[in-house]
Design a protein around this motif. Structure first.
Motif, PDB file in Angstrom:
ATOM      1  N   THR A  63     -13.453 -16.223  44.498  1.00 58.92           N
ATOM      2  CA  THR A  63     -14.458 -15.703  45.883  1.00 58.92           C
ATOM      3  C   THR A  63     -15.919 -16.247  45.543  1.00 58.92           C
TER       4      THR A  63
ATOM      5  N   SER B  26     -10.524 -22.687  53.894  1.00 57.41           N
ATOM      6  CA  SER B  26      -9.710 -21.602  53.740  1.00 57.41           C
ATOM      7  C   SER B  26      -8.218 -22.053  53.710  1.00 57.41           C
ATOM      8  N   LEU B  27      -8.059 -23.158  53.955  1.00 61.31           N
ATOM      9  CA  LEU B  27      -6.534 -23.770  53.728  1.00 61.31           C
ATOM     10  C   LEU B  27      -6.417 -23.941  52.285  1.00 61.31           C
ATOM     11  N   THR B  28      -7.525 -24.614  51.738  1.00 61.54           N
ATOM     12  CA  THR B  28      -7.251 -25.213  50.236  1.00 61.54           C
ATOM     13  C   THR B  28      -7.011 -23.909  49.204  1.00 61.54           C
ATOM     14  N   VAL B  29      -7.701 -22.689  49.671  1.00 58.43           N
ATOM     15  CA  VAL B  29      -7.839 -21.369  49.197  1.00 58.43           C
ATOM     16  C   VAL B  29      -6.535 -20.812  49.244  1.00 58.43           C
ATOM     17  N   THR B  30      -6.059 -20.811  50.243  1.00 60.26           N
ATOM     18  CA  THR B  30      -4.848 -20.180  50.683  1.00 60.26           C
ATOM     19  C   THR B  30      -3.669 -20.962  50.101  1.00 60.26           C
ATOM     20  N   VAL B  31      -3.360 -22.166  49.976  1.00 60.71           N
ATOM     21  CA  VAL B  31      -2.492 -22.971  49.350  1.00 60.71           C
ATOM     22  C   VAL B  31      -2.317 -22.650  47.851  1.00 60.71           C
ATOM     23  N   GLY B  33      -2.765 -20.195  46.335  1.00 62.33           N
ATOM     24  CA  GLY B  33      -1.999 -19.182  45.799  1.00 62.33           C
ATOM     25  C   GLY B  33      -0.642 -19.120  45.868  1.00 62.33           C
TER      26      GLY B  33
END
Lengths: 208, 94
Positions: A63, B26-31, B33
């Motif tokens: 975060t 946000s895409l790279t953070v989601t991917v 996971g």
């Protein structure tokens, strides 16, 4: 003869904007190679200790990293807007955008300060007893983490100083809609700082 | 150099690029996971490369600047690539 006379009458101050921009880009490439060398070390050790790197990265707060990414991306936008504003002869807006950029840069560093403090409090810093008790891969990960984000942070601080000087120059009018190459070049430097973070973020924070 | 051919990018373009950059973040953070095995690094670096291309082309104005700057970028990029390639060739055949 007449031609010569005319030249002296109009005699504009000699300026080579393309030349100064070229100099700036050459400097940016030396920066690229400086960080490139570090990314190379990171790459080799990550291939040597893939699992230990993942374990080490678990400790990092995604975060906080994502927030800092958003802050830097937005500051890149505002510095680009500051250049756009001065091109459109809007000095006031340019000052506002540049001031916002500096605020974002400081916010990034405050974030970084709390992040590092938390790590150090947990005993994770180069040479700490806690870290030396870990595996080689984890020690290397944190060594690289501190050196690379540290060097990047140093660039952010230098960026704040440069952008502040530029801000004063715009206020005084020595940077204006006819002569804004200094603002453009500082903008290029700031975008480079952003670019490096674009790679640091996934490589350190997003290892699962 | 004639000043008249100086390209001025509109505010709207910058804001659009910024929105694109945020979406890719946000895409790279989601991917990250999702467990993609060996592709995790590849996907993360591809997204980072797309983000860099946006920053370099629009924010850093390379797209509208003289061709010499593109050439500069190409040379430095190629240098970095050669250094990485040679190091990994050396590393994998040890």
């Amino acid at each position: 003869m007449t031609h010569n006379n005319q030249a002296t009458v109009h005699a504009p101050v000699h300026r080579d904007d393309v030349g100064s921009k070229m100099g700036m880009w050459l400097f940016l490439f030396t920066e690229l190679l400086l960080f490139g060398g570090m990314f190379l070390i990171y790459a080799v050790y990550r291939f040597q200790f893939p699992d230990q790197f993942k374990v080490a990265a678990m400790e990092l707060n995604v975060t906080v990293g994502a927030l800092n990414t958003v802050i830097l991306l937005t500051s890149s936008l505002t510095v680009a807007l500051a250049i756009g504003a001065i091109q459109k002869k809007n000095k006031f807006l340019s000052i506002i955008f540049l001031a916002v950029t500096i605020v974002f840069a400081l916010a990034f560093m405050i974030n970084k300060f709390f992040e590092w403090s938390a790590k150090i409090e947990h005993g994770i810093y180069p040479g700490s007893e806690y870290l030396l008790g870990k595996s080689n891969g984890e020690i290397l990960f944190y060594g690289l983490y501190y050196v690379m984000t540290g060097l990047h942070g140093l660039h952010v601080i230098i960026g704040v100083v440069i952008l502040s000087v530029i801000l004063v120059m715009i206020m005084k009018g020595s940077i204006n809609h006819e002569n804004y190459i200094k603002l453009e070049n500082s903008g290029l430097y700031w975008h480079l700082v952003d670019l490096i973070w674009i790679f640091l973020f996934p490589l350190f924070y997003l290892l699962q | 150099m004639s000043e008249s051919k100086h390209h001025i990018t509109g505010y709207g373009t910058y804001v659009l690029v910024w929105l694109g950059l945020l979406a890719l973040t946000s895409l790279t953070v989601t991917v990250a996971g999702i467990d993609l095995g060996n592709f995790t690094l590849f996907v993360a670096l591809t997204i980072a490369a797309i983000k860099s291309a946006l920053v370099i082309n629009i924010f850093m104005h390379i797209k509208f600047d003289e061709p010499i700057f593109k050439f500069f970028l190409l040379v430095s990029g190629a240098t970095l690539f050669v250094i990485f390639a040679l190091t990994f060739v050396d590393y994998s055949f040890r």
